[in-house]
Design an enzyme around this catalytic site. Structure first.
Site, PDB file in Angstrom:
ATOM      1  N   ASP A  13     -38.666  -2.197  75.321  1.00 28.98           N
ATOM      2  CA  ASP A  13     -38.355  -1.266  74.236  1.00 28.98           C
ATOM      3  C   ASP A  13     -37.031  -1.684  73.604  1.00 28.98           C
ATOM      4  OD1 ASP A  13     -40.603   0.113  74.988  1.00 28.98           O
ATOM      5  OD2 ASP A  13     -39.539   1.835  75.849  1.00 28.98           O
ATOM      6  N   GLY A  41     -47.886   1.350  81.321  1.00 26.41           N
ATOM      7  CA  GLY A  41     -48.325   0.864  82.629  1.00 26.41           C
ATOM      8  C   GLY A  41     -47.120   0.651  83.537  1.00 26.41           C
ATOM      9  N   ASN A  43     -44.063   1.742  83.187  1.00 22.21           N
ATOM     10  CA  ASN A  43     -43.329   2.999  83.446  1.00 22.21           C
ATOM     11  C   ASN A  43     -43.993   3.798  84.565  1.00 22.21           C
ATOM     12  OD1 ASN A  43     -41.748   2.370  81.254  1.00 22.21           O
ATOM     13  ND2 ASN A  43     -42.678   3.880  79.881  1.00 22.21           N
ATOM     14  N   THR A 220     -51.115  17.776  80.132  1.00 23.57           N
ATOM     15  CA  THR A 220     -49.677  18.032  80.061  1.00 23.57           C
ATOM     16  C   THR A 220     -49.386  18.700  78.718  1.00 23.57           C
ATOM     17  OG1 THR A 220     -49.128  15.844  79.191  1.00 23.57           O
ATOM     18  CG2 THR A 220     -49.106  16.099  81.588  1.00 23.57           C
ATOM     19  N   GLU A 223     -43.018  21.132  76.985  1.00 29.08           N
ATOM     20  CA  GLU A 223     -42.161  22.151  77.617  1.00 29.08           C
ATOM     21  C   GLU A 223     -42.960  23.364  78.089  1.00 29.08           C
ATOM     22  OE1 GLU A 223     -39.248  23.292  74.756  1.00 29.08           O
ATOM     23  OE2 GLU A 223     -40.759  23.989  73.342  1.00 29.08           O
ATOM     24  N   ALA A 249     -41.017   8.936  78.378  1.00 26.47           N
ATOM     25  CA  ALA A 249     -41.382   8.733  79.790  1.00 26.47           C
ATOM     26  C   ALA A 249     -41.529  10.028  80.590  1.00 26.47           C
ATOM     27  CB  ALA A 249     -40.444   7.761  80.505  1.00 26.47           C
ATOM     28  N   GLY A 251     -44.149  12.019  80.299  1.00 20.58           N
ATOM     29  CA  GLY A 251     -45.548  11.916  80.713  1.00 20.58           C
ATOM     30  C   GLY A 251     -45.730  10.878  81.813  1.00 20.58           C
ATOM     31  N   ASP A 252     -45.040   9.741  81.678  1.00 20.39           N
ATOM     32  CA  ASP A 252     -45.177   8.680  82.691  1.00 20.39           C
ATOM     33  C   ASP A 252     -44.595   9.130  84.039  1.00 20.39           C
ATOM     34  OD1 ASP A 252     -46.366   7.052  80.788  1.00 20.39           O
ATOM     35  OD2 ASP A 252     -44.460   6.180  80.158  1.00 20.39           O
ATOM     36  N   GLY A 287     -34.194   7.147  77.306  1.00 22.36           N
ATOM     37  CA  GLY A 287     -34.932   5.905  77.505  1.00 22.36           C
ATOM     38  C   GLY A 287     -36.191   6.065  78.352  1.00 22.36           C
TER      39      GLY A 287
HETATM   40  P1  ATP Z   1     -44.197  11.335  76.495  1.00 19.77           P
HETATM   41  O1  ATP Z   1     -45.247  10.565  75.702  1.00 19.77           O
HETATM   42  O2  ATP Z   1     -43.032  11.830  75.678  1.00 19.77           O
HETATM   43  O3  ATP Z   1     -43.777  10.664  77.756  1.00 19.77           O
HETATM   44  P2  ATP Z   1     -46.380  13.147  76.957  1.00 19.77           P
HETATM   45  O4  ATP Z   1     -46.757  13.638  75.591  1.00 19.77           O
HETATM   46  O5  ATP Z   1     -47.258  12.155  77.618  1.00 19.77           O
HETATM   47  O6  ATP Z   1     -44.882  12.684  76.970  1.00 19.77           O
HETATM   48  P3  ATP Z   1     -45.716  15.850  77.713  1.00 19.77           P
HETATM   49  O7  ATP Z   1     -46.868  16.764  77.763  1.00 19.77           O
HETATM   50  O8  ATP Z   1     -44.809  15.938  76.545  1.00 19.77           O
HETATM   51  O9  ATP Z   1     -46.268  14.375  77.953  1.00 19.77           O
HETATM   52  O10 ATP Z   1     -44.797  16.040  79.014  1.00 19.77           O
HETATM   53  C1  ATP Z   1     -45.243  15.724  80.319  1.00 19.77           C
HETATM   54  C2  ATP Z   1     -44.637  16.711  81.280  1.00 19.77           C
HETATM   55  O11 ATP Z   1     -43.207  16.613  81.201  1.00 19.77           O
HETATM   56  C3  ATP Z   1     -44.953  18.183  80.996  1.00 19.77           C
HETATM   57  O12 ATP Z   1     -46.165  18.562  81.609  1.00 19.77           O
HETATM   58  C4  ATP Z   1     -43.742  18.884  81.600  1.00 19.77           C
HETATM   59  O13 ATP Z   1     -43.919  19.081  82.991  1.00 19.77           O
HETATM   60  C5  ATP Z   1     -42.608  17.869  81.387  1.00 19.77           C
HETATM   61  N1  ATP Z   1     -41.828  18.187  80.168  1.00 19.77           N
HETATM   62  C6  ATP Z   1     -42.013  17.707  78.913  1.00 19.77           C
HETATM   63  N2  ATP Z   1     -41.117  18.232  78.040  1.00 19.77           N
HETATM   64  C7  ATP Z   1     -40.340  19.076  78.773  1.00 19.77           C
HETATM   65  C8  ATP Z   1     -39.214  19.920  78.488  1.00 19.77           C
HETATM   66  N3  ATP Z   1     -38.719  20.022  77.250  1.00 19.77           N
HETATM   67  N4  ATP Z   1     -38.669  20.619  79.517  1.00 19.77           N
HETATM   68  C9  ATP Z   1     -39.149  20.523  80.788  1.00 19.77           C
HETATM   69  N5  ATP Z   1     -40.197  19.747  81.126  1.00 19.77           N
HETATM   70  C10 ATP Z   1     -40.783  19.031  80.146  1.00 19.77           C
END
Ligand code: ATP
Length: 300
Positions: A13, A41, A43, A220, A223, A249, A251-252, A287
């Site tokens: 990145d 992958g 991550n 997921t 927040e 990261a 989600g990862d 990051g």
């Molecule tokens: P990204 O692509 O940004 O890594 P994503 O879209 O794959 O994320 P999200 O659903 O945004 O995944 O977030 C994954 C998990 O991270 C959520 O289920 C939650 O547990 C946690 N999370 C995300 N944002 C927050 C936040 N603002 N505060 C606390 N936990 C969060």
């Protein structure tokens, strides 16, 4: 050889911070620049390892300095890289990320060597898959390689986890080969073909995928937390309350927590607990791999 195999992308990145995004044809001066190992992958492999899982990676980097640095970073994180090949004459995958003062970003991904991960290459690494119990994949390598990997893993009796990112429609055979699907809301909309505006919609969309053959789903919800759905059952879990700085990261880290915990024999409920805590730490840091926490930093 390891308990969990991640089959997926490995990127560098390249992150520029700017006051405001350049308009078409315009040049702006950046405020700072950082080079951070990423790729969904890699991550997820890093997250699994830092959260206590035993993990090997199957993927490709180019024969350039980014490739060498990325493999070194995986090794430092304790990941078995015997399934990571160097593809000479092809650039390593990169993501050129520009973030403005409001936190909005623009991203260009050049897949490079990630797109050289073929079905044949997966077969070359069959021993790594055979010796594992869990296979984790995403959609940042060619679709046919992912489909092949999931089918192969299922035929070998492995537990398969798919994070359908970036969002794409999935064909029915792929869906049937997934034990646990972990999409975010957008990915759930696209994979199910259903519009999601509230929790009932999310449950209905997950149920449609379950009717098509996915065994279980954890959606997921940023927040808002996450939603676990299996046949005849659904349960919502809250996210931890933290001050979010950068959700890269999250989600990862969540997926890493799920895979690491399941591989230690924990229940899905316990795995969601670890995943939620790990993702909450990741959003408080900047990051991709730089933000993924270690198990000793987690309060479940
Ligand atoms: P990204 O692509 O940004 O890594 P994503 O879209 O794959 O994320 P999200 O659903 O945004 O995944 O977030 C994954 C998990 O991270 C959520 O289920 C939650 O547990 C946690 N999370 C995300 N944002 C927050 C936040 N603002 N505060 C606390 N936990 C969060």
């Amino acid at each position: 050889m390891a308990e969990i195999v991640v089959i997926g992308s490995i990127n560098m990145d390249l992150v520029s911070s700017v006051e405001r995004m350049p308009k078409l044809g315009q040049t702006v001066l950046g405020k700072s620049f950082k080079q951070i190992p990423g790729g969904k992958g890699a991550n997820q492999a890093v997250a699994i390892s830092r959260l206590g899982g035993d993990v090997a990676m199957i993927g490709k980097v180019g024969g350039d300095s980014f490739g060498a640095e990325l493999v070194e970073a995986l090794v430092k994180d304790g990941i078995d890289v015997s399934g990571v090949a160097v593809e000479d004459g092809v650039p390593t995958g990169i993501a050129a990320i520009t973030v403005d003062e409001t936190g909005s970003n623009c991203i260009i991904v050049n897949s490079g060597a990630n797109f050289k991960v073929s079905s044949d290459y997966i077969d070359t690494n069959i021993e790594i898959i055979k010796s594992s119990s869990f296979v984790v994949a995403q959609l940042e390598i060619p679709d046919n390689a992912v489909m092949h990997a999931l089918a192969l893993a299922k035929s070998l009796g492995k537990y398969t986890i798919l994070n359908p990112a970036p969002a794409k429609e999935l064909d029915e055979e792929t869906i049937r080969n997934v034990d646990l699907l972990i999409p975010n809301e957008t990915e759930l909309e696209i994979t199910s073909g259903m519009k999601i505006e509230n929790m009932e919609d999310a449950v209905a969309a997950a149920e449609r995928l379950i009717a098509m053959g996915v065994k279980e789903i954890i959606v997921t919800l940023g927040e808002k937390g996450s939603l676990h759905v299996k046949e005849g059952f659904h349960k919502k879990y809250d996210a931890k309350k933290v001050k979010a700085l950068d959700t890269t990261a999250a989600g990862d880290s969540f997926i890493g927590g799920i895979a690491a915990a399941l591989s230690k024999g924990k229940s899905i409920e316990e795995a969601i607990g670890l995943a939620t805590s790990a993702a909450a730490v990741a959003v408080t840091r900047e990051g991709a791999q730089s933000s993924i926490p270690y198990i000793n930093e987690i309060e479940v």
